[in-house]
Design a protein around this motif. Structure first.
Motif, short mmCIF file in Angstrom:
data_model
loop_
_atom_site.label_atom_id
_atom_site.label_comp_id
_atom_site.label_asym_id
_atom_site.label_seq_id
_atom_site.Cartn_x
_atom_site.Cartn_y
_atom_site.Cartn_z
N LEU A 200 57.90 5.40 53.91
CA LEU A 200 56.65 5.91 53.33
C LEU A 200 56.75 7.39 52.99
CD1 LEU A 200 53.47 4.44 55.05
CD2 LEU A 200 54.13 4.36 52.65
N GLY A 201 57.34 8.17 53.90
CA GLY A 201 57.38 9.61 53.68
C GLY A 201 58.27 10.03 52.54
N ARG A 215 42.43 14.41 55.19
CA ARG A 215 43.80 14.97 55.29
C ARG A 215 44.23 15.02 56.76
NH1 ARG A 215 46.93 18.44 52.12
NH2 ARG A 215 48.89 18.88 53.20
N MET A 216 43.32 15.42 57.64
CA MET A 216 43.66 15.48 59.06
C MET A 216 43.96 14.09 59.62
SD MET A 216 41.19 18.53 60.57
CE MET A 216 39.64 17.96 59.88
N ARG A 217 43.20 13.09 59.13
CA ARG A 217 43.44 11.71 59.59
C ARG A 217 44.80 11.22 59.11
NH1 ARG A 217 44.92 8.37 61.97
NH2 ARG A 217 44.07 6.34 62.51
N LEU A 218 45.17 11.56 57.88
CA LEU A 218 46.47 11.17 57.34
C LEU A 218 47.60 11.79 58.14
CD1 LEU A 218 48.21 9.85 55.10
CD2 LEU A 218 47.91 11.96 53.79
N GLU A 219 47.48 13.09 58.43
CA GLU A 219 48.53 13.77 59.19
C GLU A 219 48.65 13.19 60.60
OE1 GLU A 219 47.19 17.78 58.83
OE2 GLU A 219 48.17 18.10 56.87
N PHE A 222 50.59 9.85 60.53
CA PHE A 222 52.04 10.04 60.46
C PHE A 222 52.57 10.51 61.81
CE2 PHE A 222 51.67 9.77 55.89
CZ PHE A 222 52.91 9.27 55.51
N ALA A 223 51.84 11.40 62.48
CA ALA A 223 52.29 11.89 63.78
C ALA A 223 52.32 10.76 64.80
CB ALA A 223 51.38 13.02 64.26
#
Length: 318
Positions: A200-201, A215-219, A222-223
């Protein structure tokens, strides 16, 4: 130094003083302020000295090339802007009512709410008050809340982005916001039964601006998956730009399900199979604390809450 009394303030403060403070805080330049107010620069200087004398403290620092607000000056400038925005709204309402209308309601909304909750509520309000003018502005939660604080909007449909907002505003939840990953229908990942997380990345991504809840939820997603946040990105909140990019380039985006449902059903976009849920905190109706909403705002709030109740009841039957 004696404290400033409310009666004393009412006796000498004029709207022109507020305009001066607001304009000078924005321009930080005496000459530019004089041009904008259509008065001479000496008149600006004299008026500023009068205001500072009455308040008992300096509002601006006299620097060689600018006049930046002092700490107390920034506080005064903020309330000057709020008072002027409130007065502009008052004038607009009065003029609209004199012309036979039912007033003006200024609404701020995040993108998810404008796709489902808000349109249905507007239809309900317009059926009851056809001459009420509704002014709808889309934006991020942070931008809309800043406008609500400065009385540029009557109410906002959004979510809190900082603890400070909880002190300033009242919040009535409406609905959660399920998210999904989508691509164009021709993307190599479209139709895959299992999503290769490790890949994905490496794809180009369309992402919301830094600091937004999405954006915070997306990051965080991934984390949680132990992956690096994509580096090949395009930042935008423009839904039209996002949809066009997804349909013409091999890109991936995380969007609210309500925003992409029609495009997925029409086959223009493909929803990717996810091994984990993506949900944001509830968005809701946000109003200024200790300030009762006007009748038109209250009418819209009732429609929004009624629609949210109906939606929850429908979901419980599934």
């Amino acid at each position: 130094m004696t404290d400033l009394g409310f009666s004393q303030l009412c006796n000498w403060l004029r709207f022109r003083h507020l305009v001066l403070v607001d304009t000078l805080a924005r321009t930080q330049n005496m000459h530019a302020t004089a041009l904008e107010m259509n008065i001479s620069q000496p008149a600006v200087s004299k008026m500023l000295r009068e205001v500072e004398k009455q308040l008992g403290f300096a509002l601006f620092q006299r620097l060689p090339r600018s006049m930046s607000p002092t700490d107390l000056g920034a506080h005064v400038a903020r309330y000057a802007r709020i008072a002027l925005n409130d007065s502009r709204h008052f004038v607009g309402q009065i003029n609209h009512l004199r012309q036979g209308g039912h007033g003006l309601l200024k609404i701020g909304s995040i993108y998810a709410a404008t796709s489902v909750a808000l349109p249905a509520a507007i239809v309900g309000v317009k059926q009851r008050w056809p001459l009420l003018t509704l002014d709808v502005l889309e934006g991020t939660s942070a931008d809309l809340l800043n406008m609500l604080e400065h009385k540029q909007l009557d109410l906002v449909i959004a979510r809190f982005t900082s603890d400070r907002h909880r002190q300033l505003f009242e919040f009535q939840p409406l609905a959660p916001e399920p998210l999904c990953l989508v691509t164009g229908s021709q993307h190599p990942l479209a139709g895959a039964h299992e999503l290769p997380l490790g890949e994905l990345g490496s794809w180009p991504w369309i992402v919301p601006p830094t600091g937004t809840p999405m954006r915070m939820r997306l990051e965080r997603a991934f984390a949680e998956a132990g992956m690096q946040t994509p580096e090949n990105t395009v930042e935008t909140l423009s839904l039209r730009t996002i949809l066009q990019l997804l349909q013409t380039a091999p890109m991936v985006a995380m969007l609210a399900e309500s925003m992409v449902g029609p495009d997925v059903q029409a086959g223009r976009l493909a929803r990717l199979a996810l091994p984990f849920p993506l949900v944001l905190a509830d968005y809701g109706i946000i109003t200024r604390r200790d300030e009762s909403p006007g009748w038109s705002a209250q009418a819209l709030i009732e429609e929004l809450l009624s629609g949210a109740d109906a939606q929850r009841a429908q979901q419980s039957l599934r």
